[in-house]
Design a protein around this motif. Structure first.
Motif, PDB file in Angstrom:
ATOM      1  N   ALA A  71      56.508  97.791  40.733  1.00  0.00           N
ATOM      2  CA  ALA A  71      56.926  99.165  41.004  1.00  0.00           C
ATOM      3  C   ALA A  71      56.945 100.022  39.743  1.00  0.00           C
ATOM      4  CB  ALA A  71      58.310  99.160  41.657  1.00  0.00           C
ATOM      5  N   LEU A  72      57.562  99.509  38.686  1.00  0.00           N
ATOM      6  CA  LEU A  72      57.619 100.283  37.453  1.00  0.00           C
ATOM      7  C   LEU A  72      56.256 100.387  36.802  1.00  0.00           C
ATOM      8  CD1 LEU A  72      60.973  99.013  35.886  1.00  0.00           C
ATOM      9  CD2 LEU A  72      60.564 101.107  37.164  1.00  0.00           C
ATOM     10  N   GLY A  73      55.464  99.326  36.926  1.00  0.00           N
ATOM     11  CA  GLY A  73      54.117  99.374  36.370  1.00  0.00           C
ATOM     12  C   GLY A  73      53.288 100.492  36.989  1.00  0.00           C
ATOM     13  N   ALA A  74      53.437 100.696  38.308  1.00  0.00           N
ATOM     14  CA  ALA A  74      52.702 101.771  38.974  1.00  0.00           C
ATOM     15  C   ALA A  74      53.160 103.136  38.486  1.00  0.00           C
ATOM     16  CB  ALA A  74      52.890 101.660  40.487  1.00  0.00           C
ATOM     17  N   LEU A  75      54.479 103.296  38.314  1.00  0.00           N
ATOM     18  CA  LEU A  75      55.005 104.575  37.835  1.00  0.00           C
ATOM     19  C   LEU A  75      54.569 104.849  36.396  1.00  0.00           C
ATOM     20  CD1 LEU A  75      58.632 104.548  39.296  1.00  0.00           C
ATOM     21  CD2 LEU A  75      56.716 105.968  40.022  1.00  0.00           C
ATOM     22  N   LEU A  76      54.568 103.804  35.574  1.00  0.00           N
ATOM     23  CA  LEU A  76      54.130 103.975  34.188  1.00  0.00           C
ATOM     24  C   LEU A  76      52.655 104.362  34.113  1.00  0.00           C
ATOM     25  CD1 LEU A  76      55.990 100.986  32.512  1.00  0.00           C
ATOM     26  CD2 LEU A  76      56.399 103.406  32.086  1.00  0.00           C
ATOM     27  N   THR A  77      51.845 103.736  34.957  1.00  0.00           N
ATOM     28  CA  THR A  77      50.421 104.078  34.988  1.00  0.00           C
ATOM     29  C   THR A  77      50.221 105.527  35.396  1.00  0.00           C
ATOM     30  OG1 THR A  77      49.815 101.793  35.522  1.00  0.00           O
ATOM     31  CG2 THR A  77      48.206 103.504  36.031  1.00  0.00           C
ATOM     32  N   GLN A  78      50.989 105.960  36.388  1.00  0.00           N
ATOM     33  CA  GLN A  78      50.903 107.348  36.837  1.00  0.00           C
ATOM     34  C   GLN A  78      51.348 108.301  35.727  1.00  0.00           C
ATOM     35  OE1 GLN A  78      53.263 108.185  40.298  1.00  0.00           O
ATOM     36  NE2 GLN A  78      52.893 110.384  40.216  1.00  0.00           N
ATOM     37  N   GLN A  79      52.428 107.913  35.032  1.00  0.00           N
ATOM     38  CA  GLN A  79      52.926 108.761  33.956  1.00  0.00           C
ATOM     39  C   GLN A  79      51.902 108.869  32.827  1.00  0.00           C
ATOM     40  OE1 GLN A  79      55.703 110.246  34.432  1.00  0.00           O
ATOM     41  NE2 GLN A  79      56.317 111.112  32.462  1.00  0.00           N
ATOM     42  N   ARG A  80      51.272 107.734  32.475  1.00  0.00           N
ATOM     43  CA  ARG A  80      50.252 107.765  31.424  1.00  0.00           C
ATOM     44  C   ARG A  80      49.083 108.668  31.835  1.00  0.00           C
ATOM     45  NH1 ARG A  80      51.035 101.975  31.503  1.00  0.00           N
ATOM     46  NH2 ARG A  80      52.421 101.338  29.806  1.00  0.00           N
ATOM     47  N   HIS A  81      48.703 108.583  33.108  1.00  0.00           N
ATOM     48  CA  HIS A  81      47.605 109.409  33.597  1.00  0.00           C
ATOM     49  C   HIS A  81      47.957 110.893  33.483  1.00  0.00           C
ATOM     50  CE1 HIS A  81      44.184 110.732  35.923  1.00  0.00           C
ATOM     51  NE2 HIS A  81      44.974 111.287  36.828  1.00  0.00           N
ATOM     52  N   GLU A  82      49.192 111.235  33.853  1.00  0.00           N
ATOM     53  CA  GLU A  82      49.622 112.630  33.769  1.00  0.00           C
ATOM     54  C   GLU A  82      49.700 113.095  32.314  1.00  0.00           C
ATOM     55  OE1 GLU A  82      53.281 112.787  35.896  1.00  0.00           O
ATOM     56  OE2 GLU A  82      52.335 112.618  37.868  1.00  0.00           O
ATOM     57  N   LEU A  83      50.145 112.207  31.422  1.00  0.00           N
ATOM     58  CA  LEU A  83      50.187 112.558  29.996  1.00  0.00           C
ATOM     59  C   LEU A  83      48.792 112.766  29.429  1.00  0.00           C
ATOM     60  CD1 LEU A  83      53.013 110.188  28.707  1.00  0.00           C
ATOM     61  CD2 LEU A  83      53.083 112.682  28.819  1.00  0.00           C
ATOM     62  N   ASP A  84      47.841 111.917  29.862  1.00  0.00           N
ATOM     63  CA  ASP A  84      46.461 112.083  29.411  1.00  0.00           C
ATOM     64  C   ASP A  84      45.909 113.426  29.854  1.00  0.00           C
ATOM     65  OD1 ASP A  84      46.458 109.626  28.191  1.00  0.00           O
ATOM     66  OD2 ASP A  84      45.509 108.571  29.873  1.00  0.00           O
ATOM     67  N   ARG A  85      46.207 113.808  31.109  1.00  0.00           N
ATOM     68  CA  ARG A  85      45.738 115.098  31.623  1.00  0.00           C
ATOM     69  C   ARG A  85      46.385 116.239  30.852  1.00  0.00           C
ATOM     70  NH1 ARG A  85      46.629 115.321  37.896  1.00  0.00           N
ATOM     71  NH2 ARG A  85      45.751 117.398  37.520  1.00  0.00           N
ATOM     72  N   ALA A  86      47.693 116.098  30.567  1.00  0.00           N
ATOM     73  CA  ALA A  86      48.395 117.141  29.819  1.00  0.00           C
ATOM     74  C   ALA A  86      47.847 117.263  28.401  1.00  0.00           C
ATOM     75  CB  ALA A  86      49.893 116.842  29.788  1.00  0.00           C
ATOM     76  N   GLU A  87      47.528 116.107  27.776  1.00  0.00           N
ATOM     77  CA  GLU A  87      46.966 116.127  26.422  1.00  0.00           C
ATOM     78  C   GLU A  87      45.609 116.810  26.408  1.00  0.00           C
ATOM     79  OE1 GLU A  87      46.195 113.012  22.720  1.00  0.00           O
ATOM     80  OE2 GLU A  87      46.623 112.254  24.733  1.00  0.00           O
ATOM     81  N   LEU A  88      44.802 116.547  27.437  1.00  0.00           N
ATOM     82  CA  LEU A  88      43.496 117.195  27.536  1.00  0.00           C
ATOM     83  C   LEU A  88      43.656 118.703  27.710  1.00  0.00           C
ATOM     84  CD1 LEU A  88      40.429 117.014  27.754  1.00  0.00           C
ATOM     85  CD2 LEU A  88      40.688 116.570  30.208  1.00  0.00           C
ATOM     86  N   ALA A  89      44.600 119.084  28.581  1.00  0.00           N
ATOM     87  CA  ALA A  89      44.844 120.519  28.794  1.00  0.00           C
ATOM     88  C   ALA A  89      45.329 121.181  27.511  1.00  0.00           C
ATOM     89  CB  ALA A  89      45.869 120.711  29.912  1.00  0.00           C
ATOM     90  N   ALA A  90      46.195 120.481  26.763  1.00  0.00           N
ATOM     91  CA  ALA A  90      46.694 121.034  25.503  1.00  0.00           C
ATOM     92  C   ALA A  90      45.561 121.229  24.506  1.00  0.00           C
ATOM     93  CB  ALA A  90      47.768 120.118  24.918  1.00  0.00           C
ATOM     94  N   ALA A  91      44.631 120.262  24.460  1.00  0.00           N
ATOM     95  CA  ALA A  91      43.495 120.371  23.540  1.00  0.00           C
ATOM     96  C   ALA A  91      42.607 121.561  23.910  1.00  0.00           C
ATOM     97  CB  ALA A  91      42.686 119.075  23.562  1.00  0.00           C
ATOM     98  N   VAL A  92      42.379 121.758  25.208  1.00  0.00           N
ATOM     99  CA  VAL A  92      41.566 122.888  25.660  1.00  0.00           C
ATOM    100  C   VAL A  92      42.238 124.208  25.312  1.00  0.00           C
ATOM    101  CG1 VAL A  92      40.643 124.065  27.697  1.00  0.00           C
ATOM    102  CG2 VAL A  92      40.454 121.577  27.508  1.00  0.00           C
TER     103      VAL A  92
END
Length: 329
Positions: A71-92
């Motif tokens: 359960a926590l592994g799934a949430l962590l994966t989702q959080q990492r994915h959202e952080l990656d998207r946010a980092e990409l948006a910040a770079a743009v």
């Protein structure tokens, strides 16, 4: 600990209890955690939406914990994915900002921030956004922020950001003043001391600065600050910091109590703590109080330092300390 994946303190407490029990009825769980049954049910429903708990299919009113690894592994994966998207948006966005800011308008070079909350938040942003260096002048009368003692500084230092800080002598005499300074020095931050700094100031990566608009005399006024972007004004603030830095005395505080026998001809850590505070302008009594030592102990250590340096006056001791590199600039 689980706030990073969206759980508040109550939700984490309930989940931890449920994991420890494996499964439990609502009344038992509520009594165990000193919660109302309604609050317990609402929390369990939130955990269910997060995939961390589920009602038992065989016993109504009983709840079962989802395996943490899954359960926590799934949430962590989702959080990492959202952080990656946010980092990409910040770079743009950063790239767009650089393109638009090639020739910024004059009125875009400064921002006025008002209110204690807004000033503290902007101060936090400056430090957390720094990538290489933070320079700061710290007064002994903090208002919206608390000088060197803040979590943002520790988090930035952990990322490898260099800190150069000049503090007023009054900071050393403040209650617990040495606690934050000792922590800063252990993070390998460079701290120096002067009688008085001209103003509170923080500069991040030599590209962004923040300076108060509220004068010191107006302590009761609402805090306000000026955020300065790359400009001639920023260059002036950088020059001001460097001028104060050059005139300041290095501060050394250490938990190292190595003996003279381990380093012949060189003072030990406790001696250097005393010497550093005295060179910063503290009296023997003030240094003793800050270090938790007796006045006689401080005076004895000063005499030992003078003998070690082969001098007869404290002025000579300060010069020899500099010449021998005990407290080098």
């Amino acid at each position: 600990m689980l706030s990073a994946i969206g759980l508040d303190e109550a939700q984490e407490t309930v989940y931890r209890a449920l994991v420890g029990l494996g499964a439990a009825e609502v009344p038992y769980l509520a009594a165990r955690l000193a919660l109302t049954e309604d609050d317990t049910v609402r929390t369990l429903r939130h955990l269910e939406r997060q995939g961390l708990a589920a009602p038992s299919s065989t016993r109504p009113g009983r709840w079962v914990a989802a395996p943490p690894a899954v359960a926590l592994g799934a949430l962590l994966t989702q959080q990492r994915h959202e952080l990656d998207r946010a980092e990409l948006a910040a770079a743009v966005l950063a790239e767009e900002f650089r393109g638009q800011a090639a020739e910024p308008a004059v009125h875009d070079l400064v921002e006025v921030v008002t209110g204690a909350g807004a000033v503290a938040h902007r101060f936090l942003q400056l430090q957390l956004g720094a990538a290489e260096e933070v320079c700061a002048l710290v007064t002994s009368t903090p208002t919206a922020v608390t000088g060197v003692q803040n979590d943002a500084e520790e988090r930035a230092a952990e990322r490898g950001v260099d800190y150069r800080v000049v503090i007023e002598r009054g900071v050393l005499s403040a209650p617990d003043g040495l606690v934050g300074l000792t922590a800063a020095l252990r993070r390998e931050e460079r701290v120096r001391v002067v009688d008085e700094v001209p103003t509170k100031l923080v500069i991040a990566d030599r590209a962004l600065a923040m300076v108060p608009l509220t004068p010191r005399a107006a302590a009761s006024a609402e805090p306000a600050a000026l955020v300065v972007h790359g400009s001639g004004l920023l260059e002036c603030l950088l020059g001001l910091f460097e001028a104060v830095w050059r005139q300041a005395v290095p501060l050394r505080l250490t938990a190292d109590r190595a003996s003279h026998e381990e380093h012949p001809g060189h003072p030990d850590g406790a001696d250097l703590e005393v010497l550093s505070l005295l060179l910063a302008g503290l009296t023997d009594a003030s240094a003793a109080k800050q270090l938790g030592l007796g006045l006689r102990t401080v005076q004895r250590r000063v005499r030992n330092l003078m003998e070690l340096a082969g001098v007869t006056t404290r002025m000579q001791l300060g010069w020899q300390a500099y010449e021998r590199g005990w407290l080098s600039r």
